[in-house]
Design a protein around this motif. Structure first.
Motif, PDB file in Angstrom:
ATOM      1  N   ASP A 179      -0.620   8.159  -7.937  1.00 47.43           N
ATOM      2  CA  ASP A 179       0.717   8.015  -7.366  1.00 47.43           C
ATOM      3  C   ASP A 179       1.142   9.263  -6.579  1.00 47.43           C
ATOM      4  O   ASP A 179       2.273   9.357  -6.132  1.00 47.43           O
ATOM      5  CB  ASP A 179       1.729   7.756  -8.484  1.00 47.43           C
ATOM      6  N   GLY A 180       0.233  10.227  -6.426  1.00 46.80           N
ATOM      7  CA  GLY A 180       0.533  11.408  -5.632  1.00 46.80           C
ATOM      8  C   GLY A 180       1.190  12.539  -6.398  1.00 46.80           C
ATOM      9  O   GLY A 180       1.396  13.624  -5.854  1.00 46.80           O
ATOM     10  N   LYS A 181       1.526  12.302  -7.652  1.00 47.85           N
ATOM     11  CA  LYS A 181       2.199  13.353  -8.421  1.00 47.85           C
ATOM     12  C   LYS A 181       1.212  14.463  -8.799  1.00 47.85           C
ATOM     13  O   LYS A 181       0.037  14.218  -9.008  1.00 47.85           O
ATOM     14  CB  LYS A 181       2.806  12.761  -9.704  1.00 47.85           C
ATOM     15  N   VAL A 182       1.733  15.676  -8.899  1.00 47.91           N
ATOM     16  CA  VAL A 182       0.893  16.823  -9.258  1.00 47.91           C
ATOM     17  C   VAL A 182       0.462  16.705 -10.718  1.00 47.91           C
ATOM     18  O   VAL A 182       1.292  16.521 -11.601  1.00 47.91           O
ATOM     19  CB  VAL A 182       1.670  18.150  -9.062  1.00 47.91           C
ATOM     20  N   LEU A 183      -0.842  16.783 -10.944  1.00 53.31           N
ATOM     21  CA  LEU A 183      -1.354  16.814 -12.317  1.00 53.31           C
ATOM     22  C   LEU A 183      -1.613  18.248 -12.744  1.00 53.31           C
ATOM     23  O   LEU A 183      -1.391  18.618 -13.880  1.00 53.31           O
ATOM     24  CB  LEU A 183      -2.639  15.991 -12.426  1.00 53.31           C
ATOM     25  N   VAL A 209       0.851  -1.182   0.000  1.00 55.48           N
ATOM     26  CA  VAL A 209       0.000   0.000   0.000  1.00 55.48           C
ATOM     27  C   VAL A 209       0.891   1.238   0.000  1.00 55.48           C
ATOM     28  O   VAL A 209       2.047   1.185   0.412  1.00 55.48           O
ATOM     29  CB  VAL A 209      -0.919   0.063   1.246  1.00 55.48           C
ATOM     30  N   VAL A 210       0.342   2.345  -0.470  1.00 50.14           N
ATOM     31  CA  VAL A 210       0.943   3.641  -0.202  1.00 50.14           C
ATOM     32  C   VAL A 210      -0.096   4.444   0.573  1.00 50.14           C
ATOM     33  O   VAL A 210      -1.304   4.224   0.434  1.00 50.14           O
ATOM     34  CB  VAL A 210       1.378   4.405  -1.471  1.00 50.14           C
ATOM     35  N   ALA A 211       0.387   5.355   1.410  1.00 54.30           N
ATOM     36  CA  ALA A 211      -0.509   6.133   2.262  1.00 54.30           C
ATOM     37  C   ALA A 211      -0.117   7.592   2.174  1.00 54.30           C
ATOM     38  O   ALA A 211       1.005   7.973   2.523  1.00 54.30           O
ATOM     39  CB  ALA A 211      -0.415   5.645   3.703  1.00 54.30           C
ATOM     40  N   PHE A 212      -1.043   8.411   1.680  1.00 55.65           N
ATOM     41  CA  PHE A 212      -0.753   9.833   1.516  1.00 55.65           C
ATOM     42  C   PHE A 212      -1.241  10.618   2.724  1.00 55.65           C
ATOM     43  O   PHE A 212      -2.327  10.359   3.260  1.00 55.65           O
ATOM     44  CB  PHE A 212      -1.431  10.366   0.258  1.00 55.65           C
ATOM     45  N   ALA A 213      -0.438  11.588   3.136  1.00 59.29           N
ATOM     46  CA  ALA A 213      -0.826  12.492   4.220  1.00 59.29           C
ATOM     47  C   ALA A 213      -2.016  13.330   3.764  1.00 59.29           C
ATOM     48  O   ALA A 213      -2.146  13.635   2.579  1.00 59.29           O
ATOM     49  CB  ALA A 213       0.354  13.379   4.596  1.00 59.29           C
ATOM     50  N   PRO A 214      -2.893  13.702   4.719  1.00 62.16           N
ATOM     51  CA  PRO A 214      -4.188  14.267   4.345  1.00 62.16           C
ATOM     52  C   PRO A 214      -4.177  15.720   3.883  1.00 62.16           C
ATOM     53  O   PRO A 214      -5.208  16.205   3.432  1.00 62.16           O
ATOM     54  CB  PRO A 214      -5.006  14.130   5.639  1.00 62.16           C
ATOM     55  N   GLY A 215      -3.054  16.409   3.968  1.00 65.62           N
ATOM     56  CA  GLY A 215      -3.039  17.825   3.599  1.00 65.62           C
ATOM     57  C   GLY A 215      -2.460  18.069   2.216  1.00 65.62           C
ATOM     58  O   GLY A 215      -1.432  17.505   1.844  1.00 65.62           O
ATOM     59  N   CYS A 216      -3.108  18.919   1.445  1.00 66.05           N
ATOM     60  CA  CYS A 216      -2.607  19.354   0.141  1.00 66.05           C
ATOM     61  C   CYS A 216      -1.237  20.011   0.314  1.00 66.05           C
ATOM     62  O   CYS A 216      -0.997  20.718   1.293  1.00 66.05           O
ATOM     63  CB  CYS A 216      -3.605  20.343  -0.453  1.00 66.05           C
ATOM     64  N   THR A 217      -0.332  19.783  -0.628  1.00 68.65           N
ATOM     65  CA  THR A 217       1.018  20.349  -0.507  1.00 68.65           C
ATOM     66  C   THR A 217       1.062  21.825  -0.904  1.00 68.65           C
ATOM     67  O   THR A 217       2.128  22.427  -0.875  1.00 68.65           O
ATOM     68  CB  THR A 217       2.030  19.557  -1.361  1.00 68.65           C
ATOM     69  N   HIS A 218      -0.086  22.394  -1.281  1.00 68.44           N
ATOM     70  CA  HIS A 218      -0.106  23.837  -1.541  1.00 68.44           C
ATOM     71  C   HIS A 218      -0.211  24.570  -0.205  1.00 68.44           C
ATOM     72  O   HIS A 218       0.789  25.024   0.337  1.00 68.44           O
ATOM     73  CB  HIS A 218      -1.254  24.204  -2.500  1.00 68.44           C
ATOM     74  N   LEU A 219      -1.425  24.625   0.376  1.00 67.23           N
ATOM     75  CA  LEU A 219      -1.569  25.322   1.657  1.00 67.23           C
ATOM     76  C   LEU A 219      -2.225  24.443   2.722  1.00 67.23           C
ATOM     77  O   LEU A 219      -2.724  24.948   3.728  1.00 67.23           O
ATOM     78  CB  LEU A 219      -2.372  26.618   1.472  1.00 67.23           C
ATOM     79  N   GLY A 220      -2.238  23.146   2.474  1.00 65.58           N
ATOM     80  CA  GLY A 220      -2.633  22.231   3.540  1.00 65.58           C
ATOM     81  C   GLY A 220      -4.113  21.897   3.636  1.00 65.58           C
ATOM     82  O   GLY A 220      -4.531  21.262   4.596  1.00 65.58           O
ATOM     83  N   CYS A 221      -4.918  22.286   2.675  1.00 65.66           N
ATOM     84  CA  CYS A 221      -6.339  21.925   2.714  1.00 65.66           C
ATOM     85  C   CYS A 221      -6.508  20.410   2.613  1.00 65.66           C
ATOM     86  O   CYS A 221      -5.642  19.715   2.094  1.00 65.66           O
ATOM     87  CB  CYS A 221      -7.090  22.553   1.540  1.00 65.66           C
TER      88      CYS A 221
END
Ligand code: FES
Length: 128
Positions: free
Chosen positions: A93-97, A58-70
């Motif tokens: 995969d978590g990459k910015v689209l 599994v991969v697990a992403f942190a819940p905050g957007c990497t812009h301003l944390g929303c």
């Protein structure tokens, strides 16, 4: 000193069953974790977007957007993670689209043990 009590927060937190996950369908799993702030350990509620990537992976992403944390969410129609604040999107995969997010989603360390999903410390950068 109380026997059986350690000051170090547990490194791995069980957050759910692997069986709850389908490949390609990110699932938000809520959990509590201890956060050490100097000598003080506080328990906080957080979540991870967990994606099954293999039979036992599994991969697990942190819940905050990497812009301003929303808080972002998985948009099933668009098949991407969508941040409602300034419409950044991220791939499976978590990459910015699409921006303004400047970097991929942050990830937690994650592993599967005995059918349980375990979440570890956060690792910045999100590089695959
Ligand atoms: Fe997510 Fe700005 S906080 S796009």
């Amino acid at each position: 000193l109380l026997p059986g009590k350690t000051r170090k927060p547990a490194a791995w937190t069980p957050v759910g069953e692997l069986a709850e996950l389908q490949p390609g369908a990110p699932t938000e799993m809520m959990f509590r974790r201890n956060r050490a702030d100097g000598w003080k350990v506080t328990s906080e509620k957080t979540s991870a977007w967990v994606v099954k990537t293999g039979d036992n992976d599994v991969v697990a992403f942190a819940p905050g957007c990497t812009h301003l944390g929303c808080a972002y969410h998985w948009d099933e129609q668009g098949r991407h993670f969508l941040c409602p604040c300034h419409t950044s999107t991220f791939g499976l995969d978590g990459k910015v689209l699409s921006g303004p997010a400047p970097r991929p989603l942050d990830r937690f360390e994650a592993k599967v043990q005995n059918g349980k999903v375990l979440i570890g410390p956060i690792r910045k950068g999100g590089a695959a």
